[in-house]
Design a protein around this motif. Structure first.
Motif, PDB file in Angstrom:
ATOM      1  N   VAL A  19       0.853  -1.185   0.000  1.00  0.00           N
ATOM      2  CA  VAL A  19       0.000   0.000   0.000  1.00  0.00           C
ATOM      3  C   VAL A  19       0.886   1.231   0.000  1.00  0.00           C
ATOM      4  O   VAL A  19       1.724   1.400   0.893  1.00  0.00           O
ATOM      5  N   LEU A  20       0.719   2.101  -0.990  1.00  0.00           N
ATOM      6  CA  LEU A  20       1.423   3.380  -1.032  1.00  0.00           C
ATOM      7  C   LEU A  20       0.568   4.439  -0.370  1.00  0.00           C
ATOM      8  O   LEU A  20      -0.650   4.499  -0.605  1.00  0.00           O
ATOM      9  N   LEU A  21       1.191   5.288   0.448  1.00  0.00           N
ATOM     10  CA  LEU A  21       0.490   6.368   1.134  1.00  0.00           C
ATOM     11  C   LEU A  21       1.039   7.708   0.659  1.00  0.00           C
ATOM     12  O   LEU A  21       2.210   8.020   0.884  1.00  0.00           O
ATOM     13  N   GLY A  22       0.186   8.501   0.016  1.00  0.00           N
ATOM     14  CA  GLY A  22       0.592   9.801  -0.517  1.00  0.00           C
ATOM     15  C   GLY A  22       0.103  10.937   0.364  1.00  0.00           C
ATOM     16  O   GLY A  22      -1.106  11.050   0.631  1.00  0.00           O
ATOM     17  N   PRO A  23       0.981  11.813   0.829  1.00  0.00           N
ATOM     18  CA  PRO A  23       0.605  12.872   1.779  1.00  0.00           C
ATOM     19  C   PRO A  23      -0.027  14.089   1.100  1.00  0.00           C
ATOM     20  O   PRO A  23      -0.127  14.180  -0.123  1.00  0.00           O
ATOM     21  N   GLY A  88      -4.331   8.280  -0.841  1.00  0.00           N
ATOM     22  CA  GLY A  88      -3.806   9.640  -0.823  1.00  0.00           C
ATOM     23  C   GLY A  88      -4.760  10.622  -0.169  1.00  0.00           C
ATOM     24  O   GLY A  88      -5.984  10.503  -0.294  1.00  0.00           O
ATOM     25  N   VAL A  89      -4.186  11.589   0.537  1.00  0.00           N
ATOM     26  CA  VAL A  89      -4.941  12.684   1.145  1.00  0.00           C
ATOM     27  C   VAL A  89      -4.681  13.967   0.359  1.00  0.00           C
ATOM     28  O   VAL A  89      -3.533  14.302   0.064  1.00  0.00           O
ATOM     29  N   SER A  90      -5.732  14.671  -0.009  1.00  0.00           N
ATOM     30  CA  SER A  90      -5.622  15.985  -0.645  1.00  0.00           C
ATOM     31  C   SER A  90      -4.745  15.911  -1.900  1.00  0.00           C
ATOM     32  O   SER A  90      -5.113  15.242  -2.869  1.00  0.00           O
ATOM     33  N   LEU A  91      -3.589  16.556  -1.926  1.00  0.00           N
ATOM     34  CA  LEU A  91      -2.698  16.465  -3.077  1.00  0.00           C
ATOM     35  C   LEU A  91      -2.353  15.010  -3.382  1.00  0.00           C
ATOM     36  O   LEU A  91      -2.283  14.608  -4.549  1.00  0.00           O
ATOM     37  N   GLY A  92      -2.147  14.208  -2.331  1.00  0.00           N
ATOM     38  CA  GLY A  92      -1.869  12.795  -2.534  1.00  0.00           C
ATOM     39  C   GLY A  92      -3.002  12.087  -3.248  1.00  0.00           C
ATOM     40  O   GLY A  92      -2.776  11.178  -4.062  1.00  0.00           O
ATOM     41  N   GLY A  93      -4.243  12.471  -2.958  1.00  0.00           N
ATOM     42  CA  GLY A  93      -5.389  11.898  -3.649  1.00  0.00           C
ATOM     43  C   GLY A  93      -5.451  12.312  -5.105  1.00  0.00           C
ATOM     44  O   GLY A  93      -5.836  11.518  -5.978  1.00  0.00           O
ATOM     45  N   MET A  94      -5.095  13.550  -5.394  1.00  0.00           N
ATOM     46  CA  MET A  94      -5.046  14.019  -6.781  1.00  0.00           C
ATOM     47  C   MET A  94      -4.047  13.199  -7.592  1.00  0.00           C
ATOM     48  O   MET A  94      -4.317  12.804  -8.734  1.00  0.00           O
ATOM     49  N   VAL A  95      -2.895  12.944  -6.987  1.00  0.00           N
ATOM     50  CA  VAL A  95      -1.889  12.106  -7.637  1.00  0.00           C
ATOM     51  C   VAL A  95      -2.446  10.700  -7.852  1.00  0.00           C
ATOM     52  O   VAL A  95      -2.229  10.075  -8.899  1.00  0.00           O
ATOM     53  N   GLY A  96      -3.188  10.200  -6.868  1.00  0.00           N
ATOM     54  CA  GLY A  96      -3.781   8.878  -7.001  1.00  0.00           C
ATOM     55  C   GLY A  96      -4.762   8.795  -8.155  1.00  0.00           C
ATOM     56  O   GLY A  96      -4.806   7.788  -8.888  1.00  0.00           O
ATOM     57  N   ILE A  97      -5.577   9.825  -8.334  1.00  0.00           N
ATOM     58  CA  ILE A  97      -6.505   9.859  -9.468  1.00  0.00           C
ATOM     59  C   ILE A  97      -5.729   9.800 -10.778  1.00  0.00           C
ATOM     60  O   ILE A  97      -6.069   9.037 -11.696  1.00  0.00           O
ATOM     61  N   VAL A 111      -7.784   4.826  -2.790  1.00  0.00           N
ATOM     62  CA  VAL A 111      -8.526   5.532  -1.747  1.00  0.00           C
ATOM     63  C   VAL A 111      -8.166   7.008  -1.837  1.00  0.00           C
ATOM     64  O   VAL A 111      -6.985   7.369  -1.734  1.00  0.00           O
ATOM     65  N   CYS A 112      -9.166   7.864  -2.039  1.00  0.00           N
ATOM     66  CA  CYS A 112      -8.967   9.320  -2.088  1.00  0.00           C
ATOM     67  C   CYS A 112      -9.640   9.934  -0.865  1.00  0.00           C
ATOM     68  O   CYS A 112     -10.854   9.783  -0.691  1.00  0.00           O
ATOM     69  N   ILE A 113      -8.868  10.636  -0.063  1.00  0.00           N
ATOM     70  CA  ILE A 113      -9.365  11.211   1.181  1.00  0.00           C
ATOM     71  C   ILE A 113      -9.261  12.732   1.111  1.00  0.00           C
ATOM     72  O   ILE A 113      -8.175  13.276   0.879  1.00  0.00           O
ATOM     73  N   CYS A 114     -10.406  13.408   1.315  1.00  0.00           N
ATOM     74  CA  CYS A 114     -10.416  14.885   1.327  1.00  0.00           C
ATOM     75  C   CYS A 114      -9.644  15.428   0.134  1.00  0.00           C
ATOM     76  O   CYS A 114      -8.710  16.235   0.277  1.00  0.00           O
ATOM     77  N   SER A 115     -10.034  14.997  -1.051  1.00  0.00           N
ATOM     78  CA  SER A 115      -9.316  15.379  -2.258  1.00  0.00           C
ATOM     79  C   SER A 115     -10.282  15.937  -3.291  1.00  0.00           C
ATOM     80  O   SER A 115     -11.466  16.165  -3.001  1.00  0.00           O
ATOM     81  N   SER A 116      -9.776  16.160  -4.498  1.00  0.00           N
ATOM     82  CA  SER A 116     -10.588  16.763  -5.545  1.00  0.00           C
ATOM     83  C   SER A 116      -9.980  16.475  -6.907  1.00  0.00           C
ATOM     84  O   SER A 116      -8.762  16.316  -7.027  1.00  0.00           O
ATOM     85  N   ALA A 117     -10.843  16.436  -7.911  1.00  0.00           N
ATOM     86  CA  ALA A 117     -10.366  16.324  -9.287  1.00  0.00           C
ATOM     87  C   ALA A 117     -10.200  17.697  -9.930  1.00  0.00           C
ATOM     88  O   ALA A 117      -9.591  17.821 -10.997  1.00  0.00           O
TER      89      ALA A 117
END
Length: 258
Positions: A19-23, A88-97, A111-117
């Motif tokens: 599991v990769l975790l992106g901050p 990923g959280v926030s920027l990390g979630g954007m990278v995940g998308i 998993v995208c947490i508190c993020s946005s496209a």
């Protein structure tokens, strides 16, 4: 695409699913400390610092989300990881998308947490980047950012946590932080959500003023079969303020049958 060698830390059994975790923007891999203990028993956890953050290189900007995503793909290659789950959280979630849309064979679950496209207004990100560059320090925006990251009651009762996160934020390399603001300024992944085939969980928080729940709903609506969970209380850095709930949601999604 010119990639950089991301700083990372690996924990947990090497033969377990990875599991990769992106901050988030302005934090390092340490932001995941509150949830790692829950996840590490059944998973091999790889945490990393985005370019321009922590102990990763901070090349001159501009940066795009594709650059940050390319760095993660290079990290996977370096670690000889063919297919992983990504959280990923926030920027990390954007990278995940971006990763799930552009490198679908590498991302099994997302998993995208508190993020946005897509996170307008663009001018606000441009102004924040300009402010940080002019001051030569992220400290100039730190108080305002921290006020959005945590609810007031949590901040009042968890002073040591706020000091820890604040120190992380203020120590961010100013050019790296500003260049990542530029990547968010130009972010628009809305048209790419339909390309994502990975099993996806989207987590929003009702009191998140940085990425309000409608951003999470938009991601979940755009990704076929995505599951949406909106926590009733907490703010933007839910992986810290709501660590137990977030860890349970992540673990449940990772353990669920495909």
């Amino acid at each position: 695409m010119n990639t950089v060698e991301l700083h990372c830390e690996r924990s947990g059994p090497r033969d377990a699913p990875v599991v990769l975790l992106g901050p988030s923007l302005g934090t390092t891999l340490e932001m995941w400390n509150p949830v790692v203990a829950t996840l590490v028993g059944d998973h091999c956890i790889v945490r990393f610092d985005h370019r321009g953050h922590g102990r990763s290189p901070a090349p001159a900007g501009p940066y795009e989300i594709a650059d940050l995503g390319g760095d993660v793909l290079a990290l996977l290659d370096r670690l000889e990881l063919e297919r992983v789950a990504y959280v990923g959280v926030s920027l990390g979630g954007m990278v995940g998308i971006w990763l799930a849309a552009h490198a679908p064979t590498r991302i099994e679950r997302l998993v995208c947490i508190c993020s946005s496209a897509h996170l307008p207004p663009a001018q606000a990100w441009a102004e924040r980047a300009a402010t940080v560059r002019a001051a030569g320090s992220v400290a100039v925006v730190a108080d305002a950012v921290l006020a959005r990251w945590f609810t007031p009651d949590y901040a009042q009762t968890h002073v040591e946590v706020i000091e820890w996160v604040g120190a992380m934020l203020r120590s961010s390399p100013p050019e790296g932080y500003a260049a990542c603001c530029g990547a968010i300024e130009r972010l628009d992944l809305r048209g790419e959500l339909a390309r994502i085939g990975a099993s996806t969980l989207v987590v929003g928080v009702a009191e998140d003023s940085a990425t309000p729940p409608e951003h999470s709903r938009a991601i979940a609506t755009g990704v076929a079969g995505a599951r949406l969970e909106v926590l009733a209380h907490g703010a933007h850095l839910a992986a810290i303020e709501c660590a137990d709930q977030v860890a349970a949601l992540i673990d449940g999604h990772l353990q669920a049958a495909p």
